[in-house]
Structures are given as structure tokens and as C-alpha cells.
Write an enzyme that holds these catalytic residues in place. Structure first.
Site, PDB file in Angstrom:
ATOM      1  N   TYR A 272       8.770   7.585  17.259  1.00 36.59           N
ATOM      2  CA  TYR A 272       9.092   7.756  15.567  1.00 36.59           C
ATOM      3  C   TYR A 272       9.932   8.661  15.076  1.00 36.59           C
ATOM      4  O   TYR A 272      10.953   8.317  14.287  1.00 36.59           O
ATOM      5  CB  TYR A 272       7.571   8.267  15.075  1.00 36.59           C
ATOM      6  CG  TYR A 272       7.497   8.179  13.413  1.00 36.59           C
ATOM      7  CD1 TYR A 272       7.499   7.195  12.728  1.00 36.59           C
ATOM      8  CD2 TYR A 272       7.638   9.659  12.990  1.00 36.59           C
ATOM      9  CE1 TYR A 272       7.297   7.269  11.526  1.00 36.59           C
ATOM     10  CE2 TYR A 272       7.411   9.674  11.535  1.00 36.59           C
ATOM     11  CZ  TYR A 272       7.204   8.476  10.905  1.00 36.59           C
ATOM     12  OH  TYR A 272       7.188   8.687   9.417  1.00 36.59           O
TER      13      TYR A 272
ATOM     14  N   SER B 293       0.689  -1.140   0.140  1.00 34.62           N
ATOM     15  CA  SER B 293      -0.195  -0.159   0.045  1.00 34.62           C
ATOM     16  C   SER B 293       0.900   1.349  -0.059  1.00 34.62           C
ATOM     17  O   SER B 293       2.151   1.081  -0.112  1.00 34.62           O
ATOM     18  CB  SER B 293      -0.906  -0.129   1.433  1.00 34.62           C
ATOM     19  OG  SER B 293      -0.207   0.108   2.302  1.00 34.62           O
TER      20      SER B 293
HETATM   21  N1  LIG Z   1       2.669   9.132   4.774  1.00 38.20           N
HETATM   22  C1  LIG Z   1       3.374  10.132   5.108  1.00 38.20           C
HETATM   23  O1  LIG Z   1       2.816  11.238   5.204  1.00 38.20           O
HETATM   24  C2  LIG Z   1       4.799   9.866   5.578  1.00 38.20           C
HETATM   25  C3  LIG Z   1       5.571  10.896   5.737  1.00 38.20           C
HETATM   26  C4  LIG Z   1       6.820  10.707   6.058  1.00 38.20           C
HETATM   27  C5  LIG Z   1       7.563   9.612   5.864  1.00 38.20           C
HETATM   28  N2  LIG Z   1       6.675   8.326   5.663  1.00 38.20           N
HETATM   29  C6  LIG Z   1       7.248   7.012   5.622  1.00 38.20           C
HETATM   30  O2  LIG Z   1       6.846   6.529   4.577  1.00 38.20           O
HETATM   31  C7  LIG Z   1       7.039   5.023   4.601  1.00 38.20           C
HETATM   32  C8  LIG Z   1       5.967   4.179   4.239  1.00 38.20           C
HETATM   33  O3  LIG Z   1       4.742   4.787   4.690  1.00 38.20           O
HETATM   34  P1  LIG Z   1       3.290   4.821   4.105  1.00 38.20           P
HETATM   35  O4  LIG Z   1       2.625   6.279   4.567  1.00 38.20           O
HETATM   36  O5  LIG Z   1       3.142   4.550   2.743  1.00 38.20           O
HETATM   37  O6  LIG Z   1       2.464   4.009   4.951  1.00 38.20           O
HETATM   38  P2  LIG Z   1       1.630   2.663   4.947  1.00 38.20           P
HETATM   39  O7  LIG Z   1       0.436   3.223   3.841  1.00 38.20           O
HETATM   40  O8  LIG Z   1       0.999   2.212   6.186  1.00 38.20           O
HETATM   41  O9  LIG Z   1       2.391   1.476   4.241  1.00 38.20           O
HETATM   42  C9  LIG Z   1       3.440   0.812   5.186  1.00 38.20           C
HETATM   43  C10 LIG Z   1       3.795  -0.619   4.378  1.00 38.20           C
HETATM   44  O10 LIG Z   1       4.521  -0.974   5.501  1.00 38.20           O
HETATM   45  C11 LIG Z   1       4.027  -2.465   5.756  1.00 38.20           C
HETATM   46  N3  LIG Z   1       4.221  -2.871   6.788  1.00 38.20           N
HETATM   47  C12 LIG Z   1       3.871  -2.205   8.102  1.00 38.20           C
HETATM   48  N4  LIG Z   1       4.316  -2.808   9.109  1.00 38.20           N
HETATM   49  C13 LIG Z   1       4.865  -3.796   8.865  1.00 38.20           C
HETATM   50  C14 LIG Z   1       5.651  -4.977   9.534  1.00 38.20           C
HETATM   51  N5  LIG Z   1       5.694  -5.065  10.686  1.00 38.20           N
HETATM   52  N6  LIG Z   1       6.228  -5.889   8.551  1.00 38.20           N
HETATM   53  C15 LIG Z   1       6.308  -5.844   7.286  1.00 38.20           C
HETATM   54  N7  LIG Z   1       5.685  -4.891   6.777  1.00 38.20           N
HETATM   55  C16 LIG Z   1       4.891  -3.989   7.355  1.00 38.20           C
HETATM   56  C17 LIG Z   1       2.646  -2.546   5.316  1.00 38.20           C
HETATM   57  O11 LIG Z   1       2.280  -3.681   4.704  1.00 38.20           O
HETATM   58  P3  LIG Z   1       1.129  -4.748   5.279  1.00 38.20           P
HETATM   59  O12 LIG Z   1       0.223  -3.920   6.161  1.00 38.20           O
HETATM   60  O13 LIG Z   1       0.277  -5.327   4.081  1.00 38.20           O
HETATM   61  O14 LIG Z   1       2.006  -6.102   5.841  1.00 38.20           O
HETATM   62  C18 LIG Z   1       2.551  -1.325   4.105  1.00 38.20           C
HETATM   63  O15 LIG Z   1       2.988  -2.091   2.643  1.00 38.20           O
HETATM   64  C19 LIG Z   1       7.389   4.938   6.259  1.00 38.20           C
HETATM   65  O16 LIG Z   1       8.651   4.587   6.528  1.00 38.20           O
HETATM   66  C20 LIG Z   1       6.952   6.078   6.923  1.00 38.20           C
HETATM   67  O17 LIG Z   1       7.617   6.593   8.054  1.00 38.20           O
HETATM   68  C21 LIG Z   1       5.350   8.442   5.459  1.00 38.20           C
END
Ligand SMILES: NC(=O)c1ccc[n+]([C@@H]2O[C@H](COP(=O)([O-])OP(=O)(O)OC[C@H]3O[C@@H](n4cnc5c(N)ncnc54)[C@H](OP(=O)(O)O)[C@@H]3O)[C@@H](O)[C@H]2O)c1
Length: 295
Positions: free
Chosen positions: A174, A23
Site C-alpha cells: 500500500y 462509496s
Molecule cells: N479512507 C481513508 O482513511 C483513506 C486515507 C488515505 C487515503 N485514502 C485513499 O482514498 C481513496 C478512496 O478510498 P475510500 O476510503 O473512499 O475507500 P472505499 O470506501 O473502499 O471506496 C473505494 C472505491 O473504489 C472502488 N473500487 C475498489 N476496488 C475497485 C476495483 N478493483 N475496480 C474498480 N473500482 C474499485 C469501490 O467501488 P465498488 O466496490 O463499488 O466497485 C469504491 O467506489 C483510495 O485511493 C485510498 O487509498 C483513503
């Protein structure tokens, strides 16, 4: 137009592993990189979710070369099994995109007895990268790209209470983990000097994803509800990751932190070589690796 044509299939013949691509930013980055010809391996915790995501990535990119790996990154034995499977499946690995990350308002402890935020956001990419490093070096020029956050600027590595045993808040944990992503990248770049493998970190921008879904307290706040329509789409949130994974503009660029496809300054303490080395050693100990290969 010319730039688009040059990018058209620029990753043909290259293999990219993206953690957490079921995702959000990871899935959008997978679509972006598959679209320009990469074979993409994606990871997720749940096989059916990961297979559905792989089908969607293949459909959206028009590239059927999408492989699924299943691992819960909070468990070191699963990270080790994942690394073994990747090494068996991919004779070469051109890019590792460490993307898995999350926010947990309440303190949890993993099966390994470690605080969950540090374990998933920092120790998992640290361990996975270490286990894949020889394959990346053998595939050089190769790249390790790690998704951090602007939250790194508020982070502090609390070596006296790394696991938040004395004092825990989701935000502190975090911020610390996202600063650790940057420090890991800088130290990795130093250790990889002369190998042809680069290490970069990035802030994707505030992006509309499933981020924080494990934590209803975070996502249901009125402020998030109001801001959600103004956040980046996952496709835009993945742009800097896709750029760092694939663009010739960053050939050989290493030990840098990016946002909006530009190199940016990270917080001052991240440049302190003694602290990044200390974090490396503590992390190696927590995942049961030698501090330096051969030591
Ligand atoms: N969204 C923002 O605004 C934002 C801002 C700054 C930084 N980030 C960073 O961007 C990155 C991606 O975040 P996102 O926003 O795309 O989040 P997301 O939509 O929640 O996606 C997270 C992904 O990580 C996987 N995941 C979560 N916990 C896991 C675990 N214990 N083991 C294996 N897979 C796991 C989930 O897969 P499943 O649930 O299918 O296993 C999913 O594919 C993160 O490092 C976050 O800190 C995001």
C-alpha cells in the site's frame, strides 16, 4: 458567504470523471462537484451498486447529470474499455479524479498476472490517465487529481521486487502504491508542461469509509474500532479532492501534493526526477504503452 456564492455553480459546463465513486471519498467528492454544477461520471465494479450511487449523488446534489461507467480497475482490458467508453461519451473532459484504491493484507495476482495493490492503486490510474490524456489536453485548462495517502511518506519503490514476489506485506504494498501515485503525479506534471493540464495528488485524511473492507484483518482490529468515531466523515475526507478539482485558487498549480487543501512536502525520494522517470517507464511497460507518445 461571498466565497460560497462564487462557488455556487462554478463547475457548470465542466465534466468530471471520478473513479470509485460508489462509496466513500469518491462518492462524497461526486456529490460535492455535482452540487457546484459539474456533469459527473462515476465508476464502480458493479452496475447496480454504481446506479444506486448515481441516484444518491443526483438526489443529494440536486443535479441529475450523473453518468455511470462500470469497470474492474484490476483488469487492464477493462480500464481500456472504460477509457473507450469515456472518450465516446464525453467530447470534453475537464477533470479526471483518480480515486480508486484499496488495501489488501494478502498477496493476490490480477488477471494480467500483476500484484493486485500495484495494479489497482497505481497501474490503473496510470493507464486510464494515459488513455484519456489527449482528450484532457484538447479540453485544457484541465486537471488530473490523484488520491494518494500520507502512507506515501513510508513508501519505497522497490524496483527489484515491485510485485512483492519475494516479500509481501499489505502495508508495504500500500505504501509503495501511494508513493507511486505521488511520483506519477510529479512526472505527469513535467510531461504536461505547457499543455494547460495540471496534475496534483492528495492525502484525504483518515476517513470513515469502506476502505479496507476487503480485509477484515485490518478493519476489525480493536484500534480501528476505537478510532472510527474520530475519523473524518466522507464529506470532510473529500474536501481536498473537491478543492483540487474545482477551485480557481489552484488554477495552473501543478506537480504538487496536498493535504487539508494546502500544498505539503511529500517524502524526499518523490522529488528525484530520475526515479520518477524510471517508475514511468516501468509502468508503461507493465501496461503495454510506449514510454513516450510516439516512441
Ligand atoms: N479512507 C481513508 O482513511 C483513506 C486515507 C488515505 C487515503 N485514502 C485513499 O482514498 C481513496 C478512496 O478510498 P475510500 O476510503 O473512499 O475507500 P472505499 O470506501 O473502499 O471506496 C473505494 C472505491 O473504489 C472502488 N473500487 C475498489 N476496488 C475497485 C476495483 N478493483 N475496480 C474498480 N473500482 C474499485 C469501490 O467501488 P465498488 O466496490 O463499488 O466497485 C469504491 O467506489 C483510495 O485511493 C485510498 O487509498 C483513503
Amino acid at each position: 458567504m461571498m466565497a460560497t456564492m462564487a462557488a455556487a455553480l462554478s463547475m457548470t459546463g465542466k465534466t468530471v470523471l471520478i473513479t470509485g465513486a460508489t462509496s466513500g471519498i469518491g462518492r462524497a467528492a461526486a456529490i460535492g462537484l455535482a452540487t457546484i454544477g459539474a456533469r459527473v461520471g462515476i465508476t464502480g465494479r458493479d452496475r447496480s451498486r454504481a446506479e444506486a450511487a448515481a441516484a444518491e449523488i443526483a438526489r443529494a446534489s440536486g443535479n441529475p447529470a450523473v453518468d455511470v461507467f462500470v469497470a474492474d480497475m484490476s483488469s487492464q482490458s477493462e480500464v481500456r474499455r472504460l477509457a473507450d467508453e469515456v472518450l465516446t461519451t464525453y467530447p470534453r473532459l475537464d477533470v479526471l479524479l483518480n480515486n480508486v484504491g484499496g488495501f489488501w493484507a494478502h498477496r493476490h495476482v490480477t488477471a494480467d498476472g500483476l500484484e493486485h495493490t500495484l495494479a489497482v492503486n497505481h497501474l490503473a490510474p496510470f493507464l486510464l490517465t494515459s488513455l484519456l490524456l489527449e482528450r484532457l489536453i484538447a479540453s485544457a485548462p484541465a486537471r488530473v487529481v490523484t488520491v494518494s495517502s500520507a502512507a506515501q511518506s513510508m513508501g519505497k519503490i522497490d524496483f527489484d521486487d515491485l510485485m512483492g514476489e519475494r516479500r509481501y506485506s499489505g502495508q508495504r504494498a500500500y505504501n509503495q502504491s501511494k508513493l507511486a501515485n505521488v511520483m506519477f503525479t510529479y512526472e505527469l506534471a513535467r510531461r504536461l508542461e505547457g499543455t494547460g493540464v495540471t496534475a496534483t495528488a492528495l492525502h484525504p485524511g483518515v476517513t470513515r469509509t469502506g476502505f479496507g473492507a476487503d480485509d477484515p484483518n485490518l478493519m476489525m482490529t480493536p484500534i480501528i474500532a476505537v478510532l472510527r468515531p474520530f475519523m473524518k466523515s466522507p464529506t470532510r475526507g473529500a474536501k481536498t479532492a473537491v478543492f483540487l478539482a474545482s477551485s480557481p485558487e489552484v488554477d495552473g498549480v501543478t506537480g504538487r501534493y496536498f493535504a487539508d487543501r494546502k500544498a505539503r512536502k511529500s517524502q524526499d525520494s518523490s522529488y528525484d526526477a530520475a526515479t520518477t522517470a524510471q517508475l514511468w517507464d516501468v509502468s508503461a511497460e507493465l501496461v503495454g504503452l510506449p514510454r513516450k507518445p510516439g516512441h
